[in-house]
Design a protein around this motif. Structure first.
Motif, short mmCIF file in Angstrom:
data_model
loop_
_atom_site.label_atom_id
_atom_site.label_comp_id
_atom_site.label_asym_id
_atom_site.label_seq_id
_atom_site.Cartn_x
_atom_site.Cartn_y
_atom_site.Cartn_z
N ARG A 2 0.75 -0.98 0.01
CA ARG A 2 0.16 -0.18 0.01
C ARG A 2 0.37 1.09 -0.30
O ARG A 2 0.61 2.26 -0.71
N ALA A 3 2.16 1.45 0.81
CA ALA A 3 2.79 2.08 0.54
C ALA A 3 3.41 2.50 -0.95
O ALA A 3 3.78 3.48 -0.68
N ILE A 4 3.70 1.47 -0.87
CA ILE A 4 3.91 1.61 -2.61
C ILE A 4 2.88 2.27 -3.83
O ILE A 4 3.85 3.48 -4.72
N GLY A 5 1.82 1.88 -3.19
CA GLY A 5 0.69 2.48 -3.92
C GLY A 5 0.88 3.99 -3.89
O GLY A 5 0.96 4.81 -4.76
N ALA B 110 2.58 5.92 -2.39
CA ALA B 110 4.13 6.93 -3.16
C ALA B 110 4.12 7.09 -4.99
O ALA B 110 4.50 7.89 -4.79
N ALA B 111 3.36 6.36 -5.49
CA ALA B 111 3.51 5.18 -6.99
C ALA B 111 2.51 7.03 -6.95
O ALA B 111 2.83 8.04 -7.89
N ASP C 69 3.13 10.95 -9.45
CA ASP C 69 1.59 10.54 -10.79
C ASP C 69 2.38 9.02 -11.61
O ASP C 69 2.86 9.44 -13.01
N ILE C 70 2.79 7.97 -10.83
CA ILE C 70 3.15 7.14 -11.16
C ILE C 70 1.99 6.30 -11.98
O ILE C 70 1.24 5.76 -11.32
N ASP C 71 2.27 6.13 -13.10
CA ASP C 71 1.34 5.07 -14.10
C ASP C 71 1.25 3.16 -13.18
O ASP C 71 1.98 3.31 -13.14
N LEU C 72 0.45 2.78 -13.17
CA LEU C 72 0.44 1.64 -12.35
C LEU C 72 0.53 0.30 -13.33
O LEU C 72 0.56 -0.48 -12.88
N SER C 73 0.47 0.53 -14.15
CA SER C 73 0.73 -0.36 -15.06
C SER C 73 2.64 -0.09 -16.03
O SER C 73 2.66 -0.91 -17.64
N ASP C 74 3.24 1.04 -14.97
CA ASP C 74 4.13 1.23 -15.61
C ASP C 74 5.47 0.26 -14.95
O ASP C 74 5.46 0.78 -13.75
N PRO C 75 5.33 -1.27 -14.45
CA PRO C 75 6.24 -1.79 -13.88
C PRO C 75 7.81 -1.69 -13.58
O PRO C 75 8.17 -1.45 -13.03
N SER C 76 8.09 -0.78 -14.90
CA SER C 76 10.10 -0.56 -14.38
C SER C 76 9.92 0.99 -13.29
O SER C 76 10.73 0.87 -12.67
N SER C 77 8.79 2.15 -13.86
CA SER C 77 8.35 2.79 -12.49
C SER C 77 8.26 2.42 -11.56
O SER C 77 9.11 2.75 -9.99
N LEU C 78 7.91 1.50 -11.17
CA LEU C 78 7.11 1.20 -9.97
C LEU C 78 8.31 0.01 -9.41
O LEU C 78 7.98 0.56 -7.82
#
Length: 222
Positions: free
Chosen positions: A41-44, A46-47, A51-60
């Motif tokens: 949840r914390a990563i979510g 922070a993402a 403004d990180i797209d949850l469909s962008d694995p490398s950024s996540l």
């Protein structure tokens, strides 16, 4: 090689009571406690802040490595600090839960968090709460529990929690979200939600907290 500290894993779907039971058991034992879901949840959160797209694995994955996550007690309640900010209330929202479920399906993110979770294993022991604690993170744990409850009861528990906090939700909407999350967690390719082969299953439907705590502690008696 010295023996590793003991671990009790408590896995189960959302709303099964694993967080409440795990904290109570850890307090009774005097052990450390790991809320693995809070890490996701914390990563979510922070993402979302970045403004990180949850469909962008490398950024996540980068976010998983870069995000500072800390735990502390305040007024007898556990608080989660994300990048220096107390994000506990935000972590408890349905939005954060949905983001955590989506992020948890990404193998690289799970790998990035694996050692961070294992680092919680310290003397005198650890109670680890999550969805893959007994199957992936601590497969060698001597004691493993898998909590379940009917989807309807889990939705009612969540509904009461959120209404008590003044959050406007509907019971039907929560039930749909829980069923969707169950399906997503059980069908993901990496670390799907399932009981470990050597886990003891406890159905918490209709049971009080102390009853479940006592059953878990009884499993650990010699």
């Amino acid at each position: 090689m010295p023996d590793l500290p003991s671990v009790l894993t408590i896995d189960g779907p959302s709303g099964s009571g694993k967080g409440t039971i795990s904290r109570a058991v850890a307090a009774r034992l005097g052990w450390h406690y790991l809320d693995s879901g809070a890490l996701y949840r914390a990563i979510g959160v922070a993402a979302g802040w970045a403004d990180i797209d949850l469909s962008d694995p490398s950024s996540l994955v980068r976010c998983a490595f870069d995000t500072e996550i800390g735990f502390r007690e305040a007024g007898g309640e556990p608080r989660v600090i994300v990048n220096g900010v107390d994000a506990t209330d935000e972590l408890r929202t349905e939005t954060a839960g949905a983001a955590a479920s989506a992020i948890a399906a990404i193998p690289e993110v799970r790998s990035a968090l694996k050692e961070r979770q294992r680092a919680f294993r310290r003397s005198p022991g650890l109670v680890a709460d999550g969805r893959d604690m007994g199957t992936v993170i601590f497969p060698d744990a001597r004691h493993k529990v898998f909590l379940t409850a009917s989807a309807e009861e889990r939705a009612e528990r969540r509904y009461k929690q959120l209404k008590d906090k003044g959050v406007s939700v509907t019971l039907d909407g929560l039930l749909r979200e829980i069923l969707a999350r169950d399906a997503r967690d059980a069908s993901r390719a990496v670390a799907p939600l399932r009981p470990a082969d050597d886990a003891v299953r406890i159905d918490t439907t209709g049971l009080g907290i102390e009853t479940v705590v006592d059953r878990v502690l009884a499993l650990m008696e010699p």
